[in-house]
Design an enzyme around this catalytic site. Structure first.
Site, PDB file in Angstrom:
ATOM      1  NE  ARG A  33      34.852  27.583  -5.397  1.00 29.05           N
ATOM      2  CZ  ARG A  33      34.014  28.481  -4.988  1.00 29.05           C
ATOM      3  NH1 ARG A  33      33.053  28.342  -4.635  1.00 29.05           N
ATOM      4  NH2 ARG A  33      34.330  29.924  -5.434  1.00 29.05           N
ATOM      5  CB  ILE A  59      37.475  31.448  -2.481  1.00 30.91           C
ATOM      6  CG1 ILE A  59      37.735  30.086  -3.500  1.00 30.91           C
ATOM      7  CG2 ILE A  59      36.127  31.111  -2.089  1.00 30.91           C
ATOM      8  CD1 ILE A  59      37.609  28.896  -2.536  1.00 30.91           C
ATOM      9  CB  SER A  60      37.853  33.073  -8.089  1.00 32.12           C
ATOM     10  OG  SER A  60      39.086  34.008  -7.794  1.00 32.12           O
ATOM     11  CD  GLN A  61      31.581  33.132 -11.755  1.00 31.72           C
ATOM     12  OE1 GLN A  61      32.386  34.069 -12.262  1.00 31.72           O
ATOM     13  NE2 GLN A  61      30.464  33.134 -12.180  1.00 31.72           N
TER      14      GLN A  61
END
Length: 213
Positions: A33, A59-61
């Protein structure tokens, strides 16, 4: 804790929170990530929350990424439409689960960032990044076996339903800018079925069939 250890801990946390699709867990365990974040933000790569990527976007959880992918129930043969490329991480996870991903991003700088990040991570051949209004989908690649939307719309854009294959699945956050639910929509036999997976909070889907600004 090293970043590698944080990565492993993230996957364990996803499993503890109810992510059961082993392909999703494997994908998120293999994709780094931090490669999709700016150097100064990489220490937050495996935190349990969204991380800013500039231009008012995030950037999403990790849990939300995993849940959306699990809800799509991908098996490897699908063509997927990803709305809201951001830095490219979600598209990379989808590409690990499906055959081909069309990823649409309305902000030119983020589309360029996603394209470069995906190339560097080895996904260039499996993700096509398009700079366009994602609220209108991407008719050139339709029909899609699955559609994933990483931005909240006031309602489900009809264009996305039209571009969904039958049978197919669409996952999208819907609601106001502050109060949203993650909806899972299935097209089966010409009929539309929908249920709420969880409450959530995403950045707004900006475009002709989303929020105007």
């Amino acid at each position: 804790m090293s970043i590698a250890a944080q990565h492993l801990e993230m996957v364990s946390l996803l499993e503890a929170r109810g992510i059961r699709d082993q392909r999703v867990l494997d994908a998120m365990g293999s994709i780094r990530r931090e490669q999709f974040l700016a150097e100064q933000d990489r220490e937050a790569a495996y935190s349990d929350g969204p991380v800013g990527i500039g231009f008012g976007q995030t950037i999403s959880q990790p849990y939300m990424t995993a849940l959306m992918c699990q809800e799509l129930d991908l098996h490897g043969h699908e063509i997927v439409l990803d709305i809201g490329s951001g830095s490219g991480y979600h598209a990379a996870v989808l590409a690990s689960l499906a055959r081909l991903v069309y990823s649409v991003e309305i902000i030119p700088e983020l589309a360029a960032m996603a394209r470069e990040n995906l190339r560097a991570a080895g996904f260039a051949g499996r993700v096509k990044v398009i700079c366009a209004d994602g609220s209108k989908g991407h008719p050139e690649g339709m029909p899609y076996d699955a559609i994933s939307v990483a931005a909240a719309a006031p309602d489900v854009p009809a264009a996305l339903i039209d571009q969904l294959y039958d049978p197919g699945r669409l996952v999208i956050p819907v609601g106001t800018r502050e109060d949203q639910s993650l909806r899972v929509i299935r097209k089966v036999g010409g009929k539309i079925e929908s249920h709420v997976s969880t409450m959530c909070r995403f950045v707004p889907l900006v475009g002709e069939h989303g929020w105007r600004n």
